[in-house]
Write an enzyme that holds these catalytic residues in place. Structure first.
Site, PDB file in Angstrom:
ATOM      1  N   ARG A  67       0.847  -5.084  -5.040  1.00  0.00           N
ATOM      2  CA  ARG A  67       1.011  -6.244  -4.147  1.00  0.00           C
ATOM      3  C   ARG A  67       1.130  -7.434  -5.090  1.00  0.00           C
ATOM      4  O   ARG A  67       0.155  -7.794  -5.747  1.00  0.00           O
ATOM      5  CB  ARG A  67      -0.212  -6.406  -3.244  1.00  0.00           C
ATOM      6  CG  ARG A  67      -0.472  -5.210  -2.321  1.00  0.00           C
ATOM      7  CD  ARG A  67      -1.578  -5.557  -1.343  1.00  0.00           C
ATOM      8  NE  ARG A  67      -2.282  -4.398  -0.844  1.00  0.00           N
ATOM      9  CZ  ARG A  67      -1.902  -3.669   0.210  1.00  0.00           C
ATOM     10  NH1 ARG A  67      -0.816  -3.971   0.857  1.00  0.00           N
ATOM     11  NH2 ARG A  67      -2.615  -2.642   0.606  1.00  0.00           N
TER      12      ARG A  67
ATOM     13  N   GLY B 122       0.842  -1.204   0.000  1.00  0.00           N
ATOM     14  CA  GLY B 122       0.000   0.000   0.000  1.00  0.00           C
ATOM     15  C   GLY B 122       0.872   1.247   0.000  1.00  0.00           C
ATOM     16  O   GLY B 122       1.856   1.313   0.733  1.00  0.00           O
TER      17      GLY B 122
ATOM     18  N   ARG C  61      -5.908  -3.106   8.816  1.00  0.00           N
ATOM     19  CA  ARG C  61      -6.408  -4.477   8.682  1.00  0.00           C
ATOM     20  C   ARG C  61      -5.991  -5.327   9.878  1.00  0.00           C
ATOM     21  O   ARG C  61      -6.757  -6.092  10.415  1.00  0.00           O
ATOM     22  CB  ARG C  61      -5.828  -5.071   7.396  1.00  0.00           C
ATOM     23  CG  ARG C  61      -6.742  -5.986   6.694  1.00  0.00           C
ATOM     24  CD  ARG C  61      -6.251  -6.407   5.346  1.00  0.00           C
ATOM     25  NE  ARG C  61      -4.941  -5.934   4.952  1.00  0.00           N
ATOM     26  CZ  ARG C  61      -4.581  -5.703   3.699  1.00  0.00           C
ATOM     27  NH1 ARG C  61      -5.440  -5.864   2.738  1.00  0.00           N
ATOM     28  NH2 ARG C  61      -3.359  -5.316   3.408  1.00  0.00           N
TER      29      ARG C  61
ATOM     30  N   ASP D  58       4.651  -4.449   6.082  1.00  0.00           N
ATOM     31  CA  ASP D  58       4.954  -5.814   6.523  1.00  0.00           C
ATOM     32  C   ASP D  58       5.046  -6.817   5.360  1.00  0.00           C
ATOM     33  O   ASP D  58       5.922  -7.672   5.345  1.00  0.00           O
ATOM     34  CB  ASP D  58       3.979  -6.285   7.604  1.00  0.00           C
ATOM     35  CG  ASP D  58       2.528  -6.208   7.171  1.00  0.00           C
ATOM     36  OD1 ASP D  58       2.247  -5.566   6.141  1.00  0.00           O
ATOM     37  OD2 ASP D  58       1.672  -6.798   7.849  1.00  0.00           O
TER      38      ASP D  58
ATOM     39  N   ASP E  68       0.084   2.116   8.505  1.00  0.00           N
ATOM     40  CA  ASP E  68      -0.404   1.316   9.638  1.00  0.00           C
ATOM     41  C   ASP E  68       0.472   1.364  10.897  1.00  0.00           C
ATOM     42  O   ASP E  68       0.028   0.989  11.968  1.00  0.00           O
ATOM     43  CB  ASP E  68      -0.553  -0.153   9.223  1.00  0.00           C
ATOM     44  CG  ASP E  68      -1.690  -0.365   8.248  1.00  0.00           C
ATOM     45  OD1 ASP E  68      -2.511   0.548   8.090  1.00  0.00           O
ATOM     46  OD2 ASP E  68      -1.755  -1.446   7.634  1.00  0.00           O
TER      47      ASP E  68
ATOM     48  N   ASP F  54       2.844  -0.628  11.823  1.00  0.00           N
ATOM     49  CA  ASP F  54       2.826  -1.954  12.450  1.00  0.00           C
ATOM     50  C   ASP F  54       4.134  -2.715  12.234  1.00  0.00           C
ATOM     51  O   ASP F  54       4.124  -3.928  12.029  1.00  0.00           O
ATOM     52  CB  ASP F  54       1.625  -2.771  11.940  1.00  0.00           C
ATOM     53  CG  ASP F  54       1.607  -2.894  10.428  1.00  0.00           C
ATOM     54  OD1 ASP F  54       2.410  -2.214   9.769  1.00  0.00           O
ATOM     55  OD2 ASP F  54       0.788  -3.668   9.909  1.00  0.00           O
TER      56      ASP F  54
ATOM     57  N   THR G  49       4.422   2.663   5.512  1.00  0.00           N
ATOM     58  CA  THR G  49       3.044   2.174   5.669  1.00  0.00           C
ATOM     59  C   THR G  49       2.284   3.107   6.599  1.00  0.00           C
ATOM     60  O   THR G  49       2.853   3.573   7.598  1.00  0.00           O
ATOM     61  CB  THR G  49       2.999   0.734   6.236  1.00  0.00           C
ATOM     62  OG1 THR G  49       1.664   0.450   6.664  1.00  0.00           O
ATOM     63  CG2 THR G  49       3.927   0.523   7.422  1.00  0.00           C
TER      64      THR G  49
END
Ligand code: F6P
Length: 317
Positions: free
Chosen positions: A66, A5, A166, A97, A122, A124, A120
């Protein structure tokens, strides 16, 4: 290469990498469309002027993807053939990730020096306090929730706002705290929907008319729609609305924090390649550049700060 992303600040990172590489006397190339472009040999030379005026732009000029094919042995072999055929001697990967999981597998088999950058929204990844794009995404979500609060207050409504994430609740947690949300539902904690419903009930008894619930898309209880349904079942007379913020959180001009983070990490990544570092992700922890092996980066998100989780209950009365 940018992969997975996109996130605001990826262009600022590309700019820093291209210009630091050229300053170091390297020939710099861009791989377009992530690992898929690597497999297909979509590789372009890059000059300093190719990255003019991109520090302020969201998205990624290299495009991203992706790639399912890259996760196969054949895909990885094709990618390696393209890299060696194009005389690529080192790689800088910007992604999340999925990108690092791919890299981890690829470099078990093929040896090309490689350094990663955390890109990212996110946040994460292990090995950095912040990821490129997170700050911008949280600001976008926060501003949207602020606006939703205005209209929620005008109508005395309960609003369920779904934000991205997500597998990670950082965007929900930070944007929810920053906008004063009443409840924040994230995948890292078990959502007790009865508790959420009781708090709406309490608010009603205290004549508090607005109740904003921020839900991360990957929350264990389910999506915003499911939360909405549960509220509607328990409070059939309540006026409830749901808003899914979606991909607006991924776009837009990067914040100053993301531009600086991306510039520092891009510069550090090229210098790391120059010094012979490999298979590590450059991150910033406590304002210092740190390098973490790819294998550790994908070991799961950093733990949620329990202080922040406890704080929500106290502040959102
Ligand atoms: O990984 C970043 C992210 O924006 C997640 O928060 C989200 O779940 C996902 O990407 C959405 O991916 P796509 O753009 O493929 O729908």
């Amino acid at each position: 290469m940018t992969s997975g992303g996109d996130s605001p600040g990826m262009n600022a990172a590309i700019r820093a990498i291209v210009r630091t590489g050229i300053y170091r006397g390297m020939n710099v190339y861009g791989i377009r469309r992530g690992y898929q472009g690597m497999i297909e040999g979509d590789i372009i030379p890059m000059k300093t002027t190719d990255v003019s005026n991109i520090i302020c732009r969201g998205g990624t000029i290299l495009k991203t993807a992706r790639s399912k094919e890259f996760m196969t042995d054949e895909g990885m072999e094709k990618a390696y053939v393209q890299l060696t055929g194009n005389n690529i001697e080192a790689l800088i990967l910007i992604g999340g990730d999925g990108t690092f999981r791919g890299a981890n597998k690829f470099f078990e088999k093929y040896t090309i020096p490689a350094v990663g950058l955390p890109g990212t929204i996110d946040k994460d990844l292990v090995g950095t306090d912040y990821t490129i794009g997170f700050d911008t995404a949280v600001n976008t979500a926060m501003e949207a929730i602020d606006k939703i609060k205005d209209t929620a207050e005008a109508h005395d409504r309960v609003f369920v706002v779904e934000v991205m994430g997500r597998d990670a609740g950082y965007i929900a947690l930070y944007s929810g705290i920053a906008s004063g949300a009443e409840d924040i539902l994230i995948p890292e904690t078990i959502t007790d929907i009865e508790d959420v419903l009781n708090r709406i009930d309490d608010d009603e008894r205290r004549k508090k008319s607005v109740h904003i619930i921020v839900v991360a898309e990957g929350d264990d209880f389910g999506s915003a729609e499911k939360v909405h349904e549960s509220i509607a079942q328990r409070f059939p007379n309540k006026d409830i609305r749901t808003c899914v913020l979606g991909h607006i959180q991924r776009g837009g001009s990067p914040s100053f924090a993301d531009r600086i983070l991306a510039s520092r990490l891009g510069y550090a990544a090229v210098n790391a390649i120059y010094e012979g570092k490999t298979q590590v992700m450059a991150g910033i922890i406590n304002n210092e550049i740190v390098f973490t092996p790819f294998a550790n980066v994908v070991k799961g998100a950093p733990p949620m700060h329990s202080d922040l989780l406890n704080m929500i209950r106290v502040l959102s009365v």
